[in-house]
Design a protein around this motif. Structure first.
Motif, short mmCIF file in Angstrom:
data_model
loop_
_atom_site.label_atom_id
_atom_site.label_comp_id
_atom_site.label_asym_id
_atom_site.label_seq_id
_atom_site.Cartn_x
_atom_site.Cartn_y
_atom_site.Cartn_z
N ILE A 84 29.61 44.41 35.52
CA ILE A 84 30.89 44.04 36.38
C ILE A 84 31.77 44.75 35.58
O ILE A 84 32.65 45.01 34.43
N VAL A 85 32.14 45.91 36.76
CA VAL A 85 33.78 46.53 36.62
C VAL A 85 34.35 46.30 37.30
O VAL A 85 34.35 46.67 38.55
N LEU A 86 35.53 46.33 36.95
CA LEU A 86 36.98 45.59 37.64
C LEU A 86 37.98 47.29 37.76
O LEU A 86 38.64 46.98 36.83
N THR A 144 46.62 38.18 43.01
CA THR A 144 44.90 38.97 43.39
C THR A 144 44.37 38.52 41.96
O THR A 144 43.29 38.72 42.34
N ALA A 145 44.89 38.41 40.69
CA ALA A 145 44.49 38.01 40.09
C ALA A 145 43.22 36.76 40.18
O ALA A 145 42.43 36.37 40.11
N GLU A 146 44.14 35.95 41.07
CA GLU A 146 43.52 34.30 41.68
C GLU A 146 42.61 34.47 42.88
O GLU A 146 40.79 33.85 42.46
N LEU A 147 42.57 35.59 43.51
CA LEU A 147 41.76 36.21 44.57
C LEU A 147 39.51 36.97 44.25
O LEU A 147 39.51 36.18 44.51
N ILE A 148 40.41 37.95 42.97
CA ILE A 148 39.73 38.70 42.49
C ILE A 148 38.77 37.93 41.48
O ILE A 148 37.53 38.26 41.63
N THR A 149 38.89 37.08 40.99
CA THR A 149 38.49 36.04 39.89
C THR A 149 37.44 34.86 41.07
O THR A 149 36.42 34.88 40.09
N ALA A 150 37.73 34.13 41.56
CA ALA A 150 37.59 33.44 42.47
C ALA A 150 36.44 34.37 43.11
O ALA A 150 34.52 33.91 42.82
N LYS A 188 33.11 31.77 43.97
CA LYS A 188 33.91 30.53 44.06
C LYS A 188 34.64 30.61 45.19
O LYS A 188 34.55 31.76 45.90
N THR A 189 34.83 29.69 46.02
CA THR A 189 35.45 29.78 47.70
C THR A 189 37.37 30.01 46.99
O THR A 189 38.30 29.50 46.24
N PRO A 190 37.76 31.34 47.70
CA PRO A 190 39.37 32.11 47.12
C PRO A 190 40.05 31.26 48.09
O PRO A 190 39.41 29.93 49.00
N PHE A 191 41.47 30.91 47.50
CA PHE A 191 42.42 30.23 47.87
C PHE A 191 43.00 30.45 49.43
O PHE A 191 43.76 30.07 50.06
#
Ligand code: FAD
Length: 265
Positions: free
Chosen positions: A71-73, A227-233, A238-241
């Protein structure tokens, strides 16, 4: 609320939930938090290649080292298109230049971020030419920040005195008292602009394992936590918020200018 605002301004809208953050302190705190959790922070290396095999990322190479990873972000802001290109993919992220004036500390003058309604229209505009509107913001350290200009002139780095003058003039029209306040410095930066004004958050459409979180234009600081929360999910499956579809990099697939479709320059 703002005792020094021009008496010619008759109406305004107040956002009680508005807040401020000093981005350099926030970045330093993030680096500390990464280290505290056992992460490693490497600086001073330039990514020069994204390595992949059969359409799957295998790592990256810098000017000093090579790193293996499935994985590369890509969170390289205004330069995210260059990284996508290294991987053989495409993101139309372009620099949108902006200047800011900073005054000497002058506490007790401006108490909020106060901006002209044109500011909202300028942000949403797709024009490459110069747009500027008054944005005046007192800070915790007492300095006052004065913006904001927007133009797409590539990475042109010169300071343009007429633009700085225009910013000062516009700010004085909102707060005439600023005529008495000395400027300390000015700076410029390049906002990462996507042609549809939405950030690019999600997995690349061409190379699996390559993820992007970039293109936030003039809101990359405020949008960083979401953004961090979305990309992490998304990376963890996982289901994004919220629905991430509008931000997907896949919306730019088949839009490479070499295929004859016009995109931002
Ligand atoms: C004048 C101005 C005013 C702004 N005001 C606000 C505001 O009020 N609120 C707000 O939320 N946002 C504001 N912004 C926007 C905000 O600064 C950006 O949206 C934000 O910095 C983007 O963050 P980022 O982490 O995506 O990219 P960046 O902060 O640009 O970080 C990208 C990093 O990637 C590195 N990089 C690039 N290429 C490579 C490579 N090949 N190898 C290794 N590293 C690489 C760069 O050196 C850089 O450190 C403003 C911007 C400007 C210019």
């Amino acid at each position: 609320m703002e005792p020094h605002i021009s008496p010619t301004i008759e109406y305004g809208v107040y956002y009680p939930q508005d807040a401020q953050c000093q981005p350099m302190l926030a970045a330093a705190q993030m680096i500390r938090a990464v280290k505290q959790r056992g992460g490693k922070f490497i600086q001073g290396e330039n990514v020069i290649a994204i390595n992949s095999k059969n359409g799957q990322v295998t790592g990256l190479t810098t000017n000093k080292n090579a790193y293996a990873s499935p994985i590369v972000l890509n969170a390289t802001g205004t330069w995210a298109g260059d990284i996508a290109k290294l991987a053989g993919s495409y993101l139309p992220i372009a620099p949108r230049r902006g200047f800011i004036l900073v005054t000497v500390p002058a506490p007790e003058l401006i108490f909020h971020k106060v901006y002209d309604a044109d500011y909202v229209a300028n942000i949403a505009s797709g024009e490459a030419d110069l747009q500027s509107s008054a944005v005046v913001e007192g800070t915790a350290s007492g300095t006052i920040l004065i913006g904001a200009s927007r133009e797409r002139v590539g990475f042109k780095s010169e300071f343009e005195i007429p633009i700085l003058r225009q910013l000062a003039r516009q700010a004085i029209s909102v707060f005439p008292i600023l005529k008495e306040v000395q400027l300390l410095r000015a700076y410029r930066g390049f906002r990462p602009y996507a042609p549809d004004h939405l950030p690019v958050i999600g997995e690349d459409g061409n190379i699996s394992g390559l993820w992007h979180a970039a293109g936030h234009e003039g809101a990359g600081i405020v949008l960083a936590p979401a953004t961090a929360e979305l990309i992490t999910a998304e990376i963890l499956g996982k289901t994004p918020f919220m629905d991430p579809t509008p931000f997907s990099p896949k919306r730019f697939m088949n839009q490479d200018p070499s295929a004859g479709v016009h995109v931002a320059s």
